[in-house]
Write a protein that holds these residues in place. Structure first.
Motif, PDB file in Angstrom:
ATOM      1  N   ALA A   1      14.159  22.774   4.411  1.00 40.76           N
ATOM      2  CA  ALA A   1      15.320  22.775   5.312  1.00 40.76           C
ATOM      3  C   ALA A   1      15.827  21.342   5.413  1.00 40.76           C
ATOM      4  CB  ALA A   1      14.915  23.282   6.694  1.00 40.76           C
ATOM      5  N   ARG A   2      17.090  21.190   5.795  1.00 36.66           N
ATOM      6  CA  ARG A   2      17.638  19.839   5.943  1.00 36.66           C
ATOM      7  C   ARG A   2      16.828  19.071   6.991  1.00 36.66           C
ATOM      8  NH1 ARG A   2      23.520  17.628   7.842  1.00 36.66           N
ATOM      9  NH2 ARG A   2      23.163  15.524   7.079  1.00 36.66           N
ATOM     10  N   GLY A   3      16.387  17.872   6.616  1.00 41.62           N
ATOM     11  CA  GLY A   3      15.601  17.052   7.534  1.00 41.62           C
ATOM     12  C   GLY A   3      14.101  17.194   7.344  1.00 41.62           C
ATOM     13  N   HIS A   4      13.683  18.026   6.389  1.00 44.65           N
ATOM     14  CA  HIS A   4      12.250  18.209   6.090  1.00 44.65           C
ATOM     15  C   HIS A   4      11.646  16.843   5.759  1.00 44.65           C
ATOM     16  CE1 HIS A   4       9.182  20.545   3.317  1.00 44.65           C
ATOM     17  NE2 HIS A   4       8.580  19.633   4.056  1.00 44.65           N
ATOM     18  N   THR A   5      10.713  16.426   6.590  1.00 43.19           N
ATOM     19  CA  THR A   5      10.146  15.075   6.501  1.00 43.19           C
ATOM     20  C   THR A   5       8.637  15.162   6.310  1.00 43.19           C
ATOM     21  OG1 THR A   5      11.918  14.261   7.929  1.00 43.19           O
ATOM     22  CG2 THR A   5       9.952  12.904   7.825  1.00 43.19           C
ATOM     23  N   LEU A   6       8.076  14.169   5.635  1.00 41.08           N
ATOM     24  CA  LEU A   6       6.631  14.072   5.468  1.00 41.08           C
ATOM     25  C   LEU A   6       6.140  12.820   6.183  1.00 41.08           C
ATOM     26  CD1 LEU A   6       6.414  14.791   1.619  1.00 41.08           C
ATOM     27  CD2 LEU A   6       6.104  16.430   3.489  1.00 41.08           C
ATOM     28  N   VAL A   7       5.043  12.950   6.920  1.00 40.33           N
ATOM     29  CA  VAL A   7       4.408  11.788   7.554  1.00 40.33           C
ATOM     30  C   VAL A   7       3.088  11.560   6.839  1.00 40.33           C
ATOM     31  CG1 VAL A   7       3.574  10.772   9.702  1.00 40.33           C
ATOM     32  CG2 VAL A   7       5.372  12.514   9.782  1.00 40.33           C
ATOM     33  N   ILE A   8       2.853  10.329   6.433  1.00 41.66           N
ATOM     34  CA  ILE A   8       1.598  10.033   5.717  1.00 41.66           C
ATOM     35  C   ILE A   8       0.917   8.803   6.324  1.00 41.66           C
ATOM     36  CG2 ILE A   8       2.443  10.992   3.526  1.00 41.66           C
ATOM     37  CD1 ILE A   8       2.684   8.012   2.530  1.00 41.66           C
ATOM     38  N   PRO A   9      -0.414   8.767   6.226  1.00 41.90           N
ATOM     39  CA  PRO A   9      -1.098   7.503   6.502  1.00 41.90           C
ATOM     40  C   PRO A   9      -0.896   6.592   5.290  1.00 41.90           C
ATOM     41  CG  PRO A   9      -2.697   9.177   5.839  1.00 41.90           C
ATOM     42  CD  PRO A   9      -1.347   9.839   5.839  1.00 41.90           C
ATOM     43  N   LYS A  10      -0.699   5.299   5.528  1.00 41.28           N
ATOM     44  CA  LYS A  10      -0.500   4.408   4.374  1.00 41.28           C
ATOM     45  C   LYS A  10      -1.786   4.260   3.565  1.00 41.28           C
ATOM     46  CE  LYS A  10       3.463   1.674   5.676  1.00 41.28           C
ATOM     47  NZ  LYS A  10       4.004   0.364   6.036  1.00 41.28           N
ATOM     48  N   ARG A  11      -2.920   4.280   4.282  1.00 37.61           N
ATOM     49  CA  ARG A  11      -4.210   4.156   3.580  1.00 37.61           C
ATOM     50  C   ARG A  11      -4.506   5.490   2.894  1.00 37.61           C
ATOM     51  NH1 ARG A  11      -8.886   3.953   7.385  1.00 37.61           N
ATOM     52  NH2 ARG A  11      -7.592   2.453   8.463  1.00 37.61           N
ATOM     53  N   HIS A  12      -4.863   5.449   1.630  1.00 36.65           N
ATOM     54  CA  HIS A  12      -5.055   6.691   0.879  1.00 36.65           C
ATOM     55  C   HIS A  12      -6.208   7.521   1.441  1.00 36.65           C
ATOM     56  CE1 HIS A  12      -4.750   9.422  -2.537  1.00 36.65           C
ATOM     57  NE2 HIS A  12      -6.071   9.524  -2.401  1.00 36.65           N
ATOM     58  N   ALA A  13      -5.933   8.800   1.637  1.00 37.49           N
ATOM     59  CA  ALA A  13      -6.961   9.810   1.900  1.00 37.49           C
ATOM     60  C   ALA A  13      -6.462  11.052   1.171  1.00 37.49           C
ATOM     61  CB  ALA A  13      -7.100  10.076   3.390  1.00 37.49           C
ATOM     62  N   THR A  14      -7.320  11.641   0.369  1.00 37.39           N
ATOM     63  CA  THR A  14      -6.871  12.775  -0.440  1.00 37.39           C
ATOM     64  C   THR A  14      -6.727  14.032   0.403  1.00 37.39           C
ATOM     65  OG1 THR A  14      -7.976  11.815  -2.351  1.00 37.39           O
ATOM     66  CG2 THR A  14      -7.415  14.137  -2.510  1.00 37.39           C
ATOM     67  N   GLU A  15      -7.745  14.291   1.203  1.00 29.00           N
ATOM     68  CA  GLU A  15      -7.767  15.516   2.024  1.00 29.00           C
ATOM     69  C   GLU A  15      -8.285  15.161   3.417  1.00 29.00           C
ATOM     70  OE1 GLU A  15     -10.231  18.409   0.066  1.00 29.00           O
ATOM     71  OE2 GLU A  15      -8.905  18.563  -1.675  1.00 29.00           O
ATOM     72  N   LEU A  16      -8.308  16.122   4.319  1.00 31.11           N
ATOM     73  CA  LEU A  16      -8.809  15.868   5.680  1.00 31.11           C
ATOM     74  C   LEU A  16     -10.253  15.370   5.645  1.00 31.11           C
ATOM     75  CD1 LEU A  16      -7.367  18.781   7.879  1.00 31.11           C
ATOM     76  CD2 LEU A  16      -6.522  16.443   7.604  1.00 31.11           C
ATOM     77  N   GLU A  17     -11.038  15.806   4.651  1.00 30.22           N
ATOM     78  CA  GLU A  17     -12.424  15.342   4.491  1.00 30.22           C
ATOM     79  C   GLU A  17     -12.503  13.816   4.459  1.00 30.22           C
ATOM     80  OE1 GLU A  17     -15.438  16.546   4.304  1.00 30.22           O
ATOM     81  OE2 GLU A  17     -15.090  18.704   4.135  1.00 30.22           O
ATOM     82  N   ASP A  18     -11.486  13.186   3.880  1.00 30.84           N
ATOM     83  CA  ASP A  18     -11.508  11.727   3.686  1.00 30.84           C
ATOM     84  C   ASP A  18     -10.738  10.986   4.776  1.00 30.84           C
ATOM     85  OD1 ASP A  18     -12.321  12.570   1.074  1.00 30.84           O
ATOM     86  OD2 ASP A  18     -10.199  12.742   0.547  1.00 30.84           O
ATOM     87  N   LEU A  19     -10.087  11.720   5.672  1.00 31.59           N
ATOM     88  CA  LEU A  19      -9.158  11.076   6.612  1.00 31.59           C
ATOM     89  C   LEU A  19      -9.872  10.640   7.883  1.00 31.59           C
ATOM     90  CD1 LEU A  19      -6.125  10.386   7.217  1.00 31.59           C
ATOM     91  CD2 LEU A  19      -6.010  12.605   8.381  1.00 31.59           C
TER      92      LEU A  19
END
Ligand code: AMP
Ligand code: ZN
Length: 149
Positions: A35-53
Motif C-alpha cells: 500500500a502507499r506508504g508501506h515502510t520498513l523499520v530496521i535495526p542498523k546493526r545486522h541481525a538475521t532473525e529474531l534469534e539474533d536480535l
C-alpha cells in the motif's frame, strides 16, 4: 562490503527512500509496497532473525514502528490504521535476511485495494510519499511538544 542489502541501505551504500534515521534504526519505503506508504523499520546493526536480535533493539524497533503508524495517520496519506508485521525466518516467508518491521497503512474499506496491492506490489511516487510521511512525523512531534508545554 557486506552482501546484506539492508545493511548497505543503513550505511547509505545502497539507494533507498529514507523516512527516518537515528544512531540505531533506519526506516525507508518498501521498494515493492503493498500500500502507499508501506515502510520498513530496521535495526542498523545486522541481525538475521529474531534469534539474533538484541531484545532492547527489538523494543526500539517496535517503538519506531508505533510512532510511524501514528505519523501515517496524521500525514496527508490519512491512514485509518496500519498493519505492523514482522516475518521471522524463511518459514514465515522472510525474504530479506535482516530483521525488519513492516508498517503498512490501512484505510476503512480498502480490502480490494489491499488485495490488489498484495498482487501488484507497485511503487507509488516514492518522493511525495516520503514527504507526506515526514509531514506526519512533524505533526506528531508538534503534538508531543504541545502536551509537554
Ligand atoms: P519479508 O518478506 O518480510 O522479508 O519482506 C522483505 C521486504 O523487503 C519486501 O516487502 C520487499 O519488497 C522489501 N525489499 C527488498 N529489497 C528492498 C530494497 N532494496 N529496498 C526496499 N525494500 C526492499
Ligand atoms: Zn544486514
Amino acid at each position: 562490503m557486506t552482501d546484506c542489502v539492508f545493511c548497505r541501505i543503513a550505511a547509505g551504500e545502497a539507494p533507498a527512500t529514507k523516512i527516518y534515521e537515528d544512531d540505531t534504526l533506519c526506516a525507508f519505503l518498501d521498494i515493492r509496497p503493498i500500500a502507499r506508504g508501506h515502510t520498513l523499520v530496521i535495526p542498523k546493526r545486522h541481525a538475521t532473525e529474531l534469534e539474533d536480535l538484541d531484545a532492547d533493539l527489538g523494543a526500539q524497533m517496535f517503538r519506531a514502528g508505533h510512532r510511524l503508524a501514528l505519523a501515517i495517520r496524521r500525514s496527508s496519506l490519512s491512514a485509518d490504521g496500519a498493519n505492523l508485521v514482522l516475518n521471522d525466518g524463511t518459514a514465515a516467508f522472510q525474504t530479506v535476511p535482516h530483521v525488519h518491521l513492516h508498517v503498512i497503512p490501512r484505510n476503512h474499506g480498502d480490502k480490494l485495494r489491499f488485495a490488489a496491492g498484495l498482487l501488484l506490489r507497485r511503487p507509488h511516487e516514492p518522493m511525495t510519499t516520503a514527504e507526506a510521511i515526514k509531514g506526519g512525523i512533524a505533526a506528531l512531534e508538534a503534538e508531543d511538544e504541545g502536551k509537554s508545554a
